[in-house]
Design a protein around this motif. Structure first.
Motif: not given
Length: 359
Positions: A2, A4-5, A41-42, A126
């Motif tokens: 998934e 993160e944003g 995603k980081k 992020l």
């Protein structure tokens, strides 16, 4: 896994004010209802893991050594943004990025600025960057100017970052002053894609940029206060006409008169006078066709095909030119008939199918 944003930004169409932004002038674009979307995603390392869903292409880069990717050009819009943010002193880490969108690519609707703006929004969120929408726009422009080597102005990133759907965004490209102007409800902005290749646009764009700089240099000899064509009045241009090579004079005349048209257009929008606004769009196309010479046979056919249609208020090429799209101001209740008529007329004269998007 998934993201993160998920971050998105719109494409744009320029209603009037073409090739004025890199001359410190005025523009009047509006965002379109099509977007570039990036899921991010980081990572714990400094790798940029990039995936273009619509091309099914995956690429990797490293934040510590960013360099131009000559084989996969879409990658550079993300890398250039990362470089511009780093140069500004922002601390970034690696990210996984997935890119998708429905802004048509390479037709002058600024899919690139949409990607830059969406990427900036992702990094900002992020990594908690203190970045306002104006600076976000400048990060996108720096990506194009310094990383990609395009002498583009600020318009595309500005409207992608600050625009509101259903409104035109007036931008003073020197002062960053900007204001929103509502479009009348009974009129729609309709884009017609000639489907003609505009790969020549980038190199010709840089040539036009150089010609404008040449005009400034020559006019400045008599008028030292001039630092860009935005400072040149019609009277000054007439006064200096004989001192300029003919081609340079005509390039300058387009920019000087186009700036005037944008200021007039803004006032007309506020009065709700869309008929006069449409006339200025046709004037703009004539200037781009004859003085700036960035139109093409196919774009001229599209614009000329609207002249006798009562439901069309105005039409002109939009974007850098040489192919790509026209922008048309059409009464809402005429959009379907317009789409049918323009498609038929274009096919009859060119044996090509155009694509129509209601902005």
């Amino acid at each position: 896994s998934e993201p993160e944003g998920v971050y998105k930004a719109p494409g744009r169409v320029n209603l009037i004010g073409e090739h004025t932004d890199y001359n410190d002038g005025y523009v009047l674009p509006t965002p379109i209802d099509r977007y570039l979307e990036v899921s991010m995603k980081k990572r714990s390392d400094n790798k940029l893991n990039l995936y273009a869903l619509d091309f099914s292409e995956q690429q990797q880069a490293n934040l510590d050594k960013l360099s131009l990717n000559k084989d996969h050009l879409w990658v550079n819009y993300v890398l250039g943004v990362a470089q511009a943010l780093k140069r500004r002193g922002y601390k970034l880490k690696g990210v996984d990025i997935c890119i998708t969108g429905d802004v048509p690519i390479g037709v002058g609707l600024s899919s690139s600025a949409a990607l830059e703006t969406a990427t900036v929004r992702g990094f900002k969120d992020l990594f908690g960057l203190e970045l306002d929408p104006v600076e976000a726009a400048y990060v996108g422009r720096e990506c194009e100017n310094d990383f990609l080597g395009l002498h583009s102005g600020i318009m595309d990133q500005f409207v992608s970052s600050l625009g509101e759907y259903g409104k035109a965004l007036f931008i003073d490209c020197r002062s960053n002053e900007h204001s929103l102007h509502r479009l009348r409800d009974d009129v729609r902005v309709v884009i017609v894609n000639s489907t003609m290749d505009r790969s020549v646009a980038a190199s010709e764009y840089n040539i036009r940029h150089a010609q404008c700089m040449e005009a400034v240099k020559l006019i400045k000899e008599k008028y030292p206060e001039v630092t860009a064509l935005r400072d040149v009045s019609e009277e000054m241009l007439i006064d200096q006409w004989q001192n300029l090579p003919e081609l340079i004079a005509r390039r300058a005349r387009h920019v000087v008169t186009e700036d005037k048209r944008v200021l007039e257009s803004k006032a007309l929008l506020d009065k709700g006078d869309m008929d006069s606004f449409g006339e200025l769009m046709y004037d703009s196309h004539d200037s781009l066709r004859h003085d700036y010479q960035v139109s093409s046979k196919h774009l001229d056919i599209l614009v000329d095909s609207t002249m006798d249609l009562d439901g069309v208020l105005g039409a002109r090429l939009t974007g850098a030119g040489f192919g790509g799209c026209t922008v048309n101001l059409v009464y809402s209740d005429f959009v379907d008939e317009f789409t049918e008529t323009i498609t038929e007329r274009y096919f009859k004269r060119t044996a090509k199918r155009c694509e129509v998007y209601v902005a």
